[in-house]
Design an enzyme around this catalytic site. Structure first.
Site, short mmCIF file in Angstrom:
data_model
loop_
_atom_site.label_atom_id
_atom_site.label_comp_id
_atom_site.label_asym_id
_atom_site.label_seq_id
_atom_site.Cartn_x
_atom_site.Cartn_y
_atom_site.Cartn_z
N ASP A 12 4.60 5.53 -3.72
CA ASP A 12 5.98 5.02 -3.64
C ASP A 12 6.81 5.73 -2.57
OD1 ASP A 12 5.34 3.45 -5.86
OD2 ASP A 12 5.90 5.08 -7.21
N HIS A 40 3.56 -2.39 -3.00
CA HIS A 40 4.36 -2.04 -1.84
C HIS A 40 5.54 -2.99 -1.80
CE1 HIS A 40 1.24 0.51 -0.35
NE2 HIS A 40 0.39 -0.47 -0.34
N PRO A 305 10.33 2.85 -15.34
CA PRO A 305 11.22 3.77 -14.62
C PRO A 305 10.39 4.91 -14.04
CG PRO A 305 11.74 3.74 -16.99
CD PRO A 305 10.58 2.82 -16.79
N ASN A 414 16.25 5.06 7.09
CA ASN A 414 17.55 5.19 6.42
C ASN A 414 18.00 3.88 5.78
OD1 ASN A 414 17.88 4.04 8.95
ND2 ASN A 414 19.87 4.97 9.33
P1 GDP Z 1 4.96 2.27 -1.20
O1 GDP Z 1 4.06 2.00 -2.33
O2 GDP Z 1 4.73 3.61 -0.57
O3 GDP Z 1 4.99 1.18 -0.20
O4 GDP Z 1 6.44 2.40 -1.78
P2 GDP Z 1 7.22 1.33 -2.67
O5 GDP Z 1 7.41 0.11 -1.89
O6 GDP Z 1 6.65 1.21 -4.02
O7 GDP Z 1 8.59 2.13 -2.89
C1 GDP Z 1 9.47 2.38 -1.92
C2 GDP Z 1 10.81 1.81 -2.30
O8 GDP Z 1 11.78 2.33 -1.44
C3 GDP Z 1 10.92 0.30 -2.13
O9 GDP Z 1 11.82 -0.20 -3.07
C4 GDP Z 1 11.45 0.15 -0.70
O10 GDP Z 1 12.15 -1.06 -0.49
C5 GDP Z 1 12.37 1.31 -0.65
N1 GDP Z 1 12.55 1.94 0.65
C6 GDP Z 1 11.64 2.21 1.62
N2 GDP Z 1 12.22 2.91 2.61
C7 GDP Z 1 13.52 3.08 2.25
C8 GDP Z 1 14.63 3.76 2.83
O11 GDP Z 1 14.54 4.38 3.89
N3 GDP Z 1 15.80 3.72 2.14
C9 GDP Z 1 15.94 3.09 0.94
N4 GDP Z 1 17.12 3.11 0.34
N5 GDP Z 1 14.92 2.47 0.35
C10 GDP Z 1 13.72 2.47 0.99
#
Ligand code: GDP
Length: 425
Positions: A12, A40, A305, A414
């Site tokens: 995540d 993702h 959560p 960001n």
């Molecule tokens: P992954 O499994 O590594 O791809 O991560 P996830 O997608 O499960 O979780 C990352 C969460 O953070 C998602 O809800 C994305 O939309 C969000 N996200 C990714 N980069 C950023 C960021 O720079 N800022 C914010 N606020 N959210 C982000």
């Protein structure tokens, strides 16, 4: 050039967003391990998507998306995921599936569920996607390879053989209905027809692509600390989450992976059980969880959560090292803008001694965080495009983390969107 995009922590970290962004300049994106057990989250012109099995390159028409041999391939799930994109207006992606990928069977999901129920309070917090039973069978050599779907005699015989073993457990350990080899065979024939249009000798395809100088991304799932060898065993996943495994799970030479971009999150989050040294609780945690990610820290697959905590420099330095990180994408930094002071975990106290080395699990369970505090920047940094335009305290936070993790932070994310990225060098 082959580039791996992997996570330094518990997953995540925002790999999906970084992959989606880098996919624009790429020709091929490959999933090399895991299955539909993690998600993702990607936000782009088509909307917000949670991908589970497809690589995060499926939103571009110029890319080929590949399910490598290392993946736990849930065939009906894959077909459904492709359809769900098309239903929402995404042009049908170009997809290939390795003929050496193994198939996640319906009984893997059942066994996962039965075993979690049997373990009750002592369970591993599985997502019940069948991943652990799948990889167990693969290494016990009773898995089904995609190629085997195309040989009916072999398939029939194998269905008999596998049901014999599975039924002993179903009858005597779980007391559940038995499997019928004929039904299983029928089901697999259906799988064969579903997957046939995508099947490919992926290793050979990639060999040629590399020769032609194509840009290739290996997309990892979860992160270093969930690796079965180098993570927090046994609270890990069942396939390697490391860039090195990308070579095996895609079928390419290890020395072709020239760039290892490790995604690191500006604070910590984890789903499922296991030691989490910098975890926070109560109101402090609720606030971070609510503001975190994009719309809160809840698992993309399970909606659970997520556990949250401060940035853990010990775990992340280790996580970056074990990946072989050549550069870091630092994500979700915008979320921390509300804090007056930002705690960072810089050491673990174990039995009265402070260490900066990430220990094995029994010691990790005893570790207490040694925290330092950095001043916050108290403003919204979304929309900023240049590193120099970030508030000074924000830059100091980034530079502090960079020094601690001993790897260069070249990208700062960001915001959740494709364009929310600051390139540093
Ligand atoms: P992954 O499994 O590594 O791809 O991560 P996830 O997608 O499960 O979780 C990352 C969460 O953070 C998602 O809800 C994305 O939309 C969000 N996200 C990714 N980069 C950023 C960021 O720079 N800022 C914010 N606020 N959210 C982000």
């Amino acid at each position: 050039m082959v580039r791996a995009i992997v996570g330094a922590n518990w997953g995540d970290e925002g790999k999906g967003k970084i992959t989606d962004m880098l996919a624009k300049e790429s020709d091929i994106i490959i999933r090399f391990q895991g299955g539909s057990n993690a998600g993702h989250t990607i936000i782009n012109d088509y909307g917000k998507f949670a991908l589970h099995l497809l690589p995060s390159g499926v939103f571009y028409q110029h890319t080929t998306s590949i399910i490598g041999n290392g993946v736990a391939l849930n065939i009906p799930y894959l077909v459904k995921e492709i359809q769900s994109l098309v239903d929402r207006g995404v042009p049908k992606p170009h997809i290939l599936v390795s003929d050496r990928a193994q198939i996640l069977m319906p009984y893997h999901v059942l066994f996962d569920t039965y075993e979690e129920a049997r373990l009750a309070g002592k369970s591993f917090g599985s997502t019940k996607s069948g991943i652990a039973p799948f990889y167990s069978d693969k290494y016990a050599k009773i898995g089904f390879q995609v190629s085997e779907l195309f040989d009916e005699e072999l398939l029939k015989e194998k269905c008999e053989r596998v049901c014999e073993i599975k039924n002993v457990l179903l009858e005597h350990l779980y007391h559940k209905p038995l499997l019928d080899p004929k039904e299983l065979f029928e089901e697999l024939t259906g799988y064969r027809d579903m997957i046939a249009p995508y099947v490919c000798d992926v290793s050979s395809y990639l060999h040629n692509a590399i020769k032609e100088g194509k840009n290739i991304l290996l997309e990892g799932q979860l992160g270093s600390l969930k690796d079965p060898d180098h993570g927090i065993y046994p609270m890990v996943t069942s396939s390697s989450t490391l860039a090195a495994y990308g070579a095996i799970g895609a079928g390419i030479a290890p020395y072709e992976i020239k760039n290892i971009t490790t995604v690191v999150k500006a604070y910590s989050s984890a789903v499922g059980a296991g030691a989490f040294v910098s975890e926070i609780f109560g109101d402090e945690a609720d606030e971070l969880r609510r503001r975190g990610g994009d719309g809160g820290e809840y698992g993309a697959t399970t909606g659970r959560p997520r556990r949250v905590g401060w940035f853990d420099a010990v775990a992340t330095r280790y996580g970056c090292r074990i990946q072989g990180t050549t550069e870091v994408a630092f994500t979700v930094l915008d979320v921390l803008g509300y804090l007056d002071e930002i705690p960072v975990c810089i050491g673990y106290e174990i039995d009265g001694e402070v260490t900066r080395e990430f220990p094995t699990t029994a010691k990790l369970e005893k570790a207490k965080p040694v925290l330092t505090r950095l001043p916050g920047w108290k403003c919204d940094i979304r929309g900023i495009k240049k590193y120099e335009d970030l508030p000074e305290n924000c830059r100091k936070y980034i530079e502090f983390v960079e020094k601690e993790i001993e790897a260069p932070i070249t990208m700062v994310s960001n915001g959740p969107g494709r364009e929310d990225i600051i390139l540093r060098k």
